[in-house]
Design a protein around this motif. Structure first.
Motif, PDB file in Angstrom:
ATOM      1  N   HIS A 190       0.843  -1.259   0.071  1.00  0.00           N
ATOM      2  CA  HIS A 190       0.073  -0.235   0.115  1.00  0.00           C
ATOM      3  C   HIS A 190       0.818   1.281   0.013  1.00  0.00           C
ATOM      4  CE1 HIS A 190      -4.134  -1.891   1.117  1.00  0.00           C
ATOM      5  NE2 HIS A 190      -3.262  -2.590   1.128  1.00  0.00           N
ATOM      6  N   LEU A 191       0.744   2.178  -0.784  1.00  0.00           N
ATOM      7  CA  LEU A 191       1.572   3.428  -0.881  1.00  0.00           C
ATOM      8  C   LEU A 191       0.520   4.519  -0.646  1.00  0.00           C
ATOM      9  CD1 LEU A 191       3.060   2.757  -4.424  1.00  0.00           C
ATOM     10  CD2 LEU A 191       4.137   2.456  -2.373  1.00  0.00           C
ATOM     11  N   THR A 192       1.075   5.587  -0.003  1.00  0.00           N
ATOM     12  CA  THR A 192       0.419   7.125   0.364  1.00  0.00           C
ATOM     13  C   THR A 192       1.415   8.101   0.076  1.00  0.00           C
ATOM     14  OG1 THR A 192      -0.850   5.657   1.970  1.00  0.00           O
ATOM     15  CG2 THR A 192      -1.017   7.953   2.137  1.00  0.00           C
ATOM     16  N   VAL A 193       0.973   9.202  -0.558  1.00  0.00           N
ATOM     17  CA  VAL A 193       1.704  10.306  -0.649  1.00  0.00           C
ATOM     18  C   VAL A 193       1.488  11.173   0.402  1.00  0.00           C
ATOM     19  CG1 VAL A 193       1.901  12.368  -1.957  1.00  0.00           C
ATOM     20  CG2 VAL A 193       1.385  10.295  -3.303  1.00  0.00           C
ATOM     21  N   GLN A 194       2.628  11.611   1.195  1.00  0.00           N
ATOM     22  CA  GLN A 194       2.563  11.942   2.491  1.00  0.00           C
ATOM     23  C   GLN A 194       2.849  13.441   2.602  1.00  0.00           C
ATOM     24  OE1 GLN A 194       5.105   9.389   4.754  1.00  0.00           O
ATOM     25  NE2 GLN A 194       3.338   8.319   5.248  1.00  0.00           N
ATOM     26  N   THR A 195       2.990  14.236   1.270  1.00  0.00           N
ATOM     27  CA  THR A 195       3.239  15.622   1.241  1.00  0.00           C
ATOM     28  C   THR A 195       2.442  16.292   0.199  1.00  0.00           C
ATOM     29  OG1 THR A 195       5.094  15.053  -0.284  1.00  0.00           O
ATOM     30  CG2 THR A 195       5.681  15.337   2.082  1.00  0.00           C
ATOM     31  N   PHE A 196       2.432  17.402   0.048  1.00  0.00           N
ATOM     32  CA  PHE A 196       1.729  18.251  -0.888  1.00  0.00           C
ATOM     33  C   PHE A 196       2.618  19.338  -1.505  1.00  0.00           C
ATOM     34  CE2 PHE A 196      -2.111  21.042  -1.563  1.00  0.00           C
ATOM     35  CZ  PHE A 196      -2.134  20.841  -2.924  1.00  0.00           C
ATOM     36  N   ASN A 197       3.660  18.865  -2.377  1.00  0.00           N
ATOM     37  CA  ASN A 197       4.707  19.870  -2.906  1.00  0.00           C
ATOM     38  C   ASN A 197       4.390  20.468  -4.332  1.00  0.00           C
ATOM     39  OD1 ASN A 197       5.987  19.705  -0.703  1.00  0.00           O
ATOM     40  ND2 ASN A 197       7.315  17.793  -1.351  1.00  0.00           N
ATOM     41  N   GLY A 198       3.421  19.595  -4.935  1.00  0.00           N
ATOM     42  CA  GLY A 198       2.975  19.917  -6.285  1.00  0.00           C
ATOM     43  C   GLY A 198       1.562  20.346  -6.511  1.00  0.00           C
ATOM     44  N   PRO A 199       1.328  21.191  -7.428  1.00  0.00           N
ATOM     45  CA  PRO A 199      -0.292  21.415  -7.419  1.00  0.00           C
ATOM     46  C   PRO A 199      -1.141  20.150  -8.186  1.00  0.00           C
ATOM     47  CG  PRO A 199       0.907  22.388  -8.985  1.00  0.00           C
ATOM     48  CD  PRO A 199       1.763  21.844  -8.285  1.00  0.00           C
ATOM     49  N   GLU A 200      -0.639  19.288  -8.808  1.00  0.00           N
ATOM     50  CA  GLU A 200      -1.446  18.381  -9.636  1.00  0.00           C
ATOM     51  C   GLU A 200      -1.428  17.127  -8.485  1.00  0.00           C
ATOM     52  OE1 GLU A 200       0.102  21.355 -12.081  1.00  0.00           O
ATOM     53  OE2 GLU A 200       1.407  19.559 -11.214  1.00  0.00           O
ATOM     54  N   THR A 201      -2.619  16.302  -8.676  1.00  0.00           N
ATOM     55  CA  THR A 201      -2.559  15.238  -7.928  1.00  0.00           C
ATOM     56  C   THR A 201      -1.721  14.059  -8.523  1.00  0.00           C
ATOM     57  OG1 THR A 201      -5.056  15.734  -7.574  1.00  0.00           O
ATOM     58  CG2 THR A 201      -4.294  13.543  -7.123  1.00  0.00           C
ATOM     59  N   PRO A 202      -0.652  13.529  -7.708  1.00  0.00           N
ATOM     60  CA  PRO A 202       0.176  12.388  -8.120  1.00  0.00           C
ATOM     61  C   PRO A 202      -0.452  11.091  -7.939  1.00  0.00           C
ATOM     62  CG  PRO A 202       0.650  13.262  -5.990  1.00  0.00           C
ATOM     63  CD  PRO A 202      -0.466  14.244  -6.406  1.00  0.00           C
ATOM     64  N   GLY A 203      -0.774  10.671  -9.211  1.00  0.00           N
ATOM     65  CA  GLY A 203      -1.396   9.387  -9.130  1.00  0.00           C
ATOM     66  C   GLY A 203      -0.124   8.266  -8.852  1.00  0.00           C
ATOM     67  N   LEU A 204      -0.250   7.194  -8.162  1.00  0.00           N
ATOM     68  CA  LEU A 204       1.112   6.333  -8.203  1.00  0.00           C
ATOM     69  C   LEU A 204       0.705   5.060  -8.772  1.00  0.00           C
ATOM     70  CD1 LEU A 204       1.521   6.700  -4.364  1.00  0.00           C
ATOM     71  CD2 LEU A 204       3.331   7.444  -6.109  1.00  0.00           C
ATOM     72  N   ARG A 205       1.765   4.588  -9.879  1.00  0.00           N
ATOM     73  CA  ARG A 205       1.540   3.381 -10.390  1.00  0.00           C
ATOM     74  C   ARG A 205       2.373   2.304  -9.735  1.00  0.00           C
ATOM     75  NH1 ARG A 205      -0.854   3.622 -15.639  1.00  0.00           N
ATOM     76  NH2 ARG A 205      -1.127   1.509 -14.926  1.00  0.00           N
TER      77      ARG A 205
END
Length: 99
Positions: free
Chosen positions: A45-60
């Motif tokens: 399971h992966l989770t983005v833990q920061t908000f450094n870019g304005p677009e939503t970063p989908g993870l593959r």
């Protein structure tokens, strides 16, 4: 008995959105600190833990094994605009366990 490992890493993307399945040349390999036993069914399971870019970063996520996994950003579509795949560095947290 399930075995569990956790970790985090930094990930950025300078690559365009990947649209062809199985093409993993722009993915990043992440090693588990300790390999799981051979033959284990491993779930990540992966989770983005920061908000450094304005677009939503989908993870593959691809090629999960007993030793690690491949991952990359593939920005999501939003408000009628297609993400370009490039994304600022973010901290990604992960949990891996056997099933």
């Amino acid at each position: 008995m399930s075995l569990i490992q956790t970790g985090k890493f930094e990930l950025a993307s300078d690559h365009p959105v990947e649209t062809q399945g199985g093409r993993t040349s722009t993915f990043t390999w992440v090693d588990f600190p300790t390999p799981f036993p051979t033959g284990s069914g491993v779930v990540v399971h992966l989770t983005v833990q920061t908000f450094n870019g304005p677009e939503t970063p989908g993870l593959r996520l691809h090629d999960v094994s007993e030793t690690g996994f491949l991952v990359r950003f593939n920005e999501l579509y939003g408000q009628g605009v297609k993400g370009d795949g490039r994304h600022a560095q973010e901290t990604i947290g992960w949990t891996a366990y056997t099933v």
